[in-house]
Scaffold this active site. Structure first.
Site, short mmCIF file in Angstrom:
data_model
loop_
_atom_site.label_atom_id
_atom_site.label_comp_id
_atom_site.label_asym_id
_atom_site.label_seq_id
_atom_site.Cartn_x
_atom_site.Cartn_y
_atom_site.Cartn_z
N ASP A 47 0.65 -1.31 -0.09
CA ASP A 47 0.03 -0.09 -0.05
C ASP A 47 1.01 1.24 -0.12
O ASP A 47 0.35 2.28 -0.39
CB ASP A 47 -0.88 0.18 1.08
CG ASP A 47 -1.95 -1.06 1.14
OD1 ASP A 47 -2.42 -1.25 0.13
OD2 ASP A 47 -2.63 -1.37 2.04
N ALA A 77 -5.04 5.09 -17.32
CA ALA A 77 -6.68 5.11 -16.99
C ALA A 77 -7.37 6.40 -17.49
O ALA A 77 -6.83 7.70 -17.31
CB ALA A 77 -6.75 4.77 -15.67
N LYS A 122 -13.17 8.51 -27.85
CA LYS A 122 -12.92 7.30 -27.18
C LYS A 122 -13.96 6.40 -27.42
O LYS A 122 -15.11 6.53 -26.86
CB LYS A 122 -12.32 7.45 -26.03
CG LYS A 122 -10.89 8.25 -25.79
CD LYS A 122 -10.39 7.81 -24.40
CE LYS A 122 -9.01 8.25 -24.61
NZ LYS A 122 -8.10 8.00 -23.30
#
Length: 304
Positions: free
Chosen positions: A112, A171, A198
């Site tokens: 993390d 992303a 897109k």
């Protein structure tokens, strides 16, 4: 963690120390799962994920009587310094033993990347590289089918994995717990990117921000998109370490053993601005590294 276990063991033996390995963390102390480690015991583990010493969550260690019992057991084995590999919970246990009089040194190991005292933890680079590889495969399918893909990654309280992997994989949307984003904004973002030509999109979601299926259901209700959801789960936690992680483990272990040699105990080994340092526990809170707002905004800019 295996890369660090190997490096600590061999460095300490080189410096003339006897080394013990404790299986299953603090629980293993209480159960006396303590055994000598020699050079050959750690041979070949640098390229394997996980930890040869196993791990376990042990909530009883929060109790003072359990900590005192662990202290007595460790002293009975002649252990003069305990190296603790893990995250915040592990460091809390290390500090408790230090307060009882047993010197400890913590080496930050958590995917993390959310520990105080360091900009990077062992395991983080491996995790984000694994996530990026997975997103690449998912993107291929999303592109072919012209779909929205939602990828849920680990990060209950910190969005480092989602942010860095989302930036690396291109992303369109990244959702992290540190930056609450209304799902209506996500829908607007998807509409905008598709209007710009897109035919598919990838959304990376940290588990602490939203549940991936929760995001999918909301998008279905408020747009014409029908997203697919992939929860990566434990896939992020395994596999051979990247070169970055293996080298970081070696350097942190080297500094840890040298710190012990100098009698500088009760420290966390931190990677800060390219240097590995042994930072006293009471100074570690001065070194905190939240996610970068600039990188978060850059994702939106680059995905337009």
């Amino acid at each position: 963690m295996n890369a660090a276990i190997r490096a600590i063991t061999r460095k300490a033996i080189h410096e003339g120390y006897n080394v013990f390995g404790i299986e299953r963390g603090f629980e293993g102390i209480i159960n006396k799962e303590i055994k000598p480690l020699l050079r050959r015991h750690v041979g070949g583990i640098i390229t394997t994920g996980g930890t040869m010493l196993k791990t376990a969550r042990y909530t009883d260690f929060k109790k003072e009587e359990t900590q005192k019992e662990a202290y007595s057991i460790l002293k009975s084995y002649g252990i003069d310094c305990l190296f603790v590999l893990g995250g915040d919970g592990s460091m809390a246990g290390a500090k408790a033993l230090s307060n009882l009089g047993l010197p400890t040194i913590t080496i930050p190991c958590t995917i993390d990347n959310d520990m105080i005292g360091t900009q990077m933890t062992i395991g983080f680079d491996t995790a984000i590289n694994t996530v990026v590889q997975c997103i690449g495969k998912i993107r291929d399918t999303s592109s072919a089918h012209e779909r929205v893909a939602i990828v849920e990654v680990m990060g209950r309280h910190a969005g480092h994995i989602a942010l860095q992997s989302g930036l690396a994989a291109g992303a369109e949307v990244v959702l992290v717990p540190e930056h609450p984003t209304p799902l209506l904004e996500v829908c607007e973002r998807l509409n905008e990117t598709h209007q710009n030509g897109k035919s598919y999109s990838v959304i990376v979601v940290a588990e602490g921000a939203y549940n991936g299926y929760e995001v999918s259901d909301f998008i279905k209700q408020h747009t014409y998109f029908d997203p697919n959801v992939t929860v990566l789960g434990y896939l992020q936690r395994g596999g051979a370490p990247t070169a970055v992680d293996a080298i970081l483990a070696a350097n942190m272990s080297d500094v840890a053993v040298n710190s012990m040699k100098r009698g500088e105990y009760d420290r966390v080994i931190g990677y800060i601005d390219g240097l590995v340092r042994a930072i006293p526990y009471d100074e570690a809170p001065l070194f905190t590294y939240p996610i970068s707002e600039e990188k978060y905004e850059l994702i939106s800019i680059l995905s337009s």
